[in-house]
Design a protein around this motif. Sequence first.
Motif, PDB file in Angstrom:
ATOM      1  N   HIS A  22       0.823  -1.213   0.000  1.00 51.18           N
ATOM      2  CA  HIS A  22       0.000   0.000   0.000  1.00 51.18           C
ATOM      3  C   HIS A  22       0.858   1.265   0.000  1.00 51.18           C
ATOM      4  O   HIS A  22       0.513   2.255  -0.660  1.00 51.18           O
ATOM      5  CB  HIS A  22      -0.936  -0.007   1.209  1.00 51.18           C
ATOM      6  CG  HIS A  22      -2.055  -0.998   1.097  1.00 51.18           C
ATOM      7  ND1 HIS A  22      -2.715  -1.523   2.182  1.00 51.18           N
ATOM      8  CD2 HIS A  22      -2.629  -1.564   0.008  1.00 51.18           C
ATOM      9  CE1 HIS A  22      -3.649  -2.365   1.778  1.00 51.18           C
ATOM     10  NE2 HIS A  22      -3.603  -2.412   0.459  1.00 51.18           N
ATOM     11  N   ILE A  76      -7.088  -6.008  -0.373  1.00 52.84           N
ATOM     12  CA  ILE A  76      -7.894  -5.677  -1.544  1.00 52.84           C
ATOM     13  C   ILE A  76      -8.746  -4.437  -1.301  1.00 52.84           C
ATOM     14  O   ILE A  76      -8.824  -3.540  -2.159  1.00 52.84           O
ATOM     15  CB  ILE A  76      -8.784  -6.879  -1.932  1.00 52.84           C
ATOM     16  CG1 ILE A  76      -7.918  -8.031  -2.437  1.00 52.84           C
ATOM     17  CG2 ILE A  76      -9.808  -6.491  -2.994  1.00 52.84           C
ATOM     18  CD1 ILE A  76      -8.658  -9.339  -2.593  1.00 52.84           C
ATOM     19  N   MET A  79      -6.655  -1.296  -1.200  1.00 57.28           N
ATOM     20  CA  MET A  79      -6.197  -1.040  -2.562  1.00 57.28           C
ATOM     21  C   MET A  79      -7.315  -0.385  -3.368  1.00 57.28           C
ATOM     22  O   MET A  79      -7.086   0.573  -4.135  1.00 57.28           O
ATOM     23  CB  MET A  79      -5.772  -2.355  -3.226  1.00 57.28           C
ATOM     24  CG  MET A  79      -5.407  -2.228  -4.699  1.00 57.28           C
ATOM     25  SD  MET A  79      -4.898  -3.811  -5.420  1.00 57.28           S
ATOM     26  CE  MET A  79      -6.412  -4.776  -5.226  1.00 57.28           C
ATOM     27  N   THR A  80      -8.544  -0.853  -3.177  1.00 62.23           N
ATOM     28  CA  THR A  80      -9.681  -0.294  -3.892  1.00 62.23           C
ATOM     29  C   THR A  80      -9.976   1.122  -3.443  1.00 62.23           C
ATOM     30  O   THR A  80     -10.360   1.972  -4.253  1.00 62.23           O
ATOM     31  CB  THR A  80     -10.927  -1.181  -3.669  1.00 62.23           C
ATOM     32  OG1 THR A  80     -10.634  -2.512  -4.073  1.00 62.23           O
ATOM     33  CG2 THR A  80     -12.095  -0.669  -4.473  1.00 62.23           C
ATOM     34  N   PHE A  83      -7.672   3.245  -5.398  1.00 62.31           N
ATOM     35  CA  PHE A  83      -8.133   3.380  -6.782  1.00 62.31           C
ATOM     36  C   PHE A  83      -9.288   4.379  -6.877  1.00 62.31           C
ATOM     37  O   PHE A  83      -9.250   5.316  -7.676  1.00 62.31           O
ATOM     38  CB  PHE A  83      -8.611   2.026  -7.322  1.00 62.31           C
ATOM     39  CG  PHE A  83      -7.504   1.049  -7.621  1.00 62.31           C
ATOM     40  CD1 PHE A  83      -6.258   1.479  -8.041  1.00 62.31           C
ATOM     41  CD2 PHE A  83      -7.720  -0.318  -7.504  1.00 62.31           C
ATOM     42  CE1 PHE A  83      -5.237   0.576  -8.324  1.00 62.31           C
ATOM     43  CE2 PHE A  83      -6.719  -1.231  -7.793  1.00 62.31           C
ATOM     44  CZ  PHE A  83      -5.475  -0.781  -8.197  1.00 62.31           C
ATOM     45  N   ILE A 321      -8.724   1.692 -14.108  1.00 64.16           N
ATOM     46  CA  ILE A 321      -7.505   1.339 -13.385  1.00 64.16           C
ATOM     47  C   ILE A 321      -6.327   1.225 -14.342  1.00 64.16           C
ATOM     48  O   ILE A 321      -5.235   1.729 -14.077  1.00 64.16           O
ATOM     49  CB  ILE A 321      -7.707   0.019 -12.608  1.00 64.16           C
ATOM     50  CG1 ILE A 321      -8.741   0.209 -11.503  1.00 64.16           C
ATOM     51  CG2 ILE A 321      -6.377  -0.473 -12.019  1.00 64.16           C
ATOM     52  CD1 ILE A 321      -9.141  -1.080 -10.807  1.00 64.16           C
ATOM     53  N   TRP A 325      -3.246   3.481 -13.693  1.00 61.80           N
ATOM     54  CA  TRP A 325      -2.247   2.700 -12.965  1.00 61.80           C
ATOM     55  C   TRP A 325      -1.495   1.724 -13.853  1.00 61.80           C
ATOM     56  O   TRP A 325      -0.447   1.196 -13.448  1.00 61.80           O
ATOM     57  CB  TRP A 325      -2.909   1.941 -11.819  1.00 61.80           C
ATOM     58  CG  TRP A 325      -3.441   2.826 -10.762  1.00 61.80           C
ATOM     59  CD1 TRP A 325      -4.671   3.434 -10.753  1.00 61.80           C
ATOM     60  CD2 TRP A 325      -2.775   3.259  -9.577  1.00 61.80           C
ATOM     61  NE1 TRP A 325      -4.813   4.203  -9.630  1.00 61.80           N
ATOM     62  CE2 TRP A 325      -3.655   4.108  -8.887  1.00 61.80           C
ATOM     63  CE3 TRP A 325      -1.529   2.997  -9.023  1.00 61.80           C
ATOM     64  CZ2 TRP A 325      -3.332   4.712  -7.678  1.00 61.80           C
ATOM     65  CZ3 TRP A 325      -1.194   3.581  -7.806  1.00 61.80           C
ATOM     66  CH2 TRP A 325      -2.083   4.438  -7.155  1.00 61.80           C
ATOM     67  N   ILE A 329      -0.851  -3.272 -13.128  1.00 64.06           N
ATOM     68  CA  ILE A 329      -1.530  -3.137 -11.842  1.00 64.06           C
ATOM     69  C   ILE A 329      -2.970  -3.650 -11.945  1.00 64.06           C
ATOM     70  O   ILE A 329      -3.497  -4.251 -10.998  1.00 64.06           O
ATOM     71  CB  ILE A 329      -1.513  -1.668 -11.369  1.00 64.06           C
ATOM     72  CG1 ILE A 329      -0.078  -1.210 -11.145  1.00 64.06           C
ATOM     73  CG2 ILE A 329      -2.336  -1.497 -10.102  1.00 64.06           C
ATOM     74  CD1 ILE A 329       0.664  -1.994 -10.075  1.00 64.06           C
ATOM     75  N   ALA A 333      -4.469  -6.516  -9.541  1.00 62.93           N
ATOM     76  CA  ALA A 333      -5.668  -6.344  -8.715  1.00 62.93           C
ATOM     77  C   ALA A 333      -6.609  -7.534  -8.874  1.00 62.93           C
ATOM     78  O   ALA A 333      -7.164  -8.045  -7.895  1.00 62.93           O
ATOM     79  CB  ALA A 333      -6.383  -5.050  -9.100  1.00 62.93           C
ATOM     80  N   SER A 336      -5.160 -10.670  -7.236  1.00 63.17           N
ATOM     81  CA  SER A 336      -5.261 -10.668  -5.775  1.00 63.17           C
ATOM     82  C   SER A 336      -6.601 -11.253  -5.332  1.00 63.17           C
ATOM     83  O   SER A 336      -6.668 -11.961  -4.309  1.00 63.17           O
ATOM     84  CB  SER A 336      -5.088  -9.247  -5.231  1.00 63.17           C
ATOM     85  OG  SER A 336      -6.132  -8.397  -5.672  1.00 63.17           O
ATOM     86  N   ILE A 390     -13.809  -4.335  -6.257  1.00 62.12           N
ATOM     87  CA  ILE A 390     -13.047  -3.331  -7.012  1.00 62.12           C
ATOM     88  C   ILE A 390     -13.956  -2.198  -7.466  1.00 62.12           C
ATOM     89  O   ILE A 390     -13.606  -1.011  -7.364  1.00 62.12           O
ATOM     90  CB  ILE A 390     -12.339  -3.966  -8.222  1.00 62.12           C
ATOM     91  CG1 ILE A 390     -11.398  -5.078  -7.772  1.00 62.12           C
ATOM     92  CG2 ILE A 390     -11.581  -2.909  -9.010  1.00 62.12           C
ATOM     93  CD1 ILE A 390     -10.245  -4.625  -6.925  1.00 62.12           C
TER      94      ILE A 390
END
Length: 415
Positions: A22, A76, A79-80, A83, A321, A325, A329, A333, A336, A390
């Motif tokens: 992260h 996750i 991470m979202t 995003f 994304i 990114w 990436i 995602a 994961s 996501i």
Amino acid sequence: MAIQSKFKVHYFFLTILILISHIAMLGVVFFKGNYDTLKYPVILSAFIVLSDIVYSGIIKARKQSVYIIDYMMLFILNMTVIFQSCFGEIGFSYKQVILSVLALICCEIGCKISLHYEKLESKKNLIYVIAGIIILSIVFLTGSRSMWIDLGFITIQPSEFLKPVYVILCATTISMQQNRKTLFKRFKYVPDNVVLLILTIIIFALQWWCRDLGSLPTFMAVAFCGLICRICYPETKISKKAIIILGIIGIIGIVCAFIFAPSYVQERLHVDIWADQSGSGYQQCKALIAIAEGGWFGKGAGHGTLHNIAAYNTDIVFSSICEEWGFFIGIMAILSIIVMLCTSLINTPRSYYHSTLVTGAVAVFIAQMSLNIFGSCNLIPFTGVTIPFISMGGSSMLSSGLLIGFIKASQIYEK
């Protein structure tokens, strides 16, 4: 209750690994992000780091042996949040934070209610009633052939909650395969299978009536997995003739679905998106262009333009994304989520019931991710299905949390 897991990884190692991942993403936000003031990057960074540490402490304090799912969820969901806070410009997505917390709560709820088969099986009729209530809410509360219940301050998509309920029903009725009845002294059948088949037909018809054809493949995937689990159930003794007949019926059903699909579906099946870039192919063209422009490592957080297109953070979030990114990436995602689903291969489910439960839950995730990603990449017609965890979306996040809870429950072993 004492529990144990077949696979253990040290808490500290997982916490450090998640923090490093992260922090690396936050570094991209600071050095390549689109922002005029440090306010939001600082708020975002503080929240991500603090929540990583706090929730990791909560996991450790609970002293449970099965915690891989919890760490994967933390990784996750945060991470979202990163995003969803960066599309177009750097901000802080309070909505995604709230939904992430609710998803974690739903994960625990899903785990608790599906942990013990005997208790759940005894409430099978109640689950059917819940499914009926959801179906009736879709018919009478969503409006004319709609999918959403609009409460003014919030909208709810009931069909999302029908997915975990349907998965549970496919699993709780699995032990009834040897409870056969005879009709007219000739035809043998399992009453629970008949009831479940009727419910499945109702669900399919309802999705068709609501024009929510994007969710049909998801329910079909769960139904198919449920059927396979029934065929493979010990001492089921389903005849080859019955299997062939079911296969033929399934093929005929799919062919009829393509032939008699509504006009807007037929248009999506046959449209040349590049020849109709301002019409039916608009979103897919923009999504493909965004992926191409993002390349492997993206334009930078907040530097994308796809946020000007409808459903940029839901239906075509994969493209959003990839644009900001990078494709690398974007794939990471998705992988994961797949890794989280694969934890059931490490900690194998402790019963056939739990195996069926996991199979149904995984079917929902794989179907939805495939529809979204392949649709965004124009490999299949665009469906408008979200990617679990996501995409931005309340009903989807809660439903996905319940489904992951089912997978977690399958990995808990009583001594």
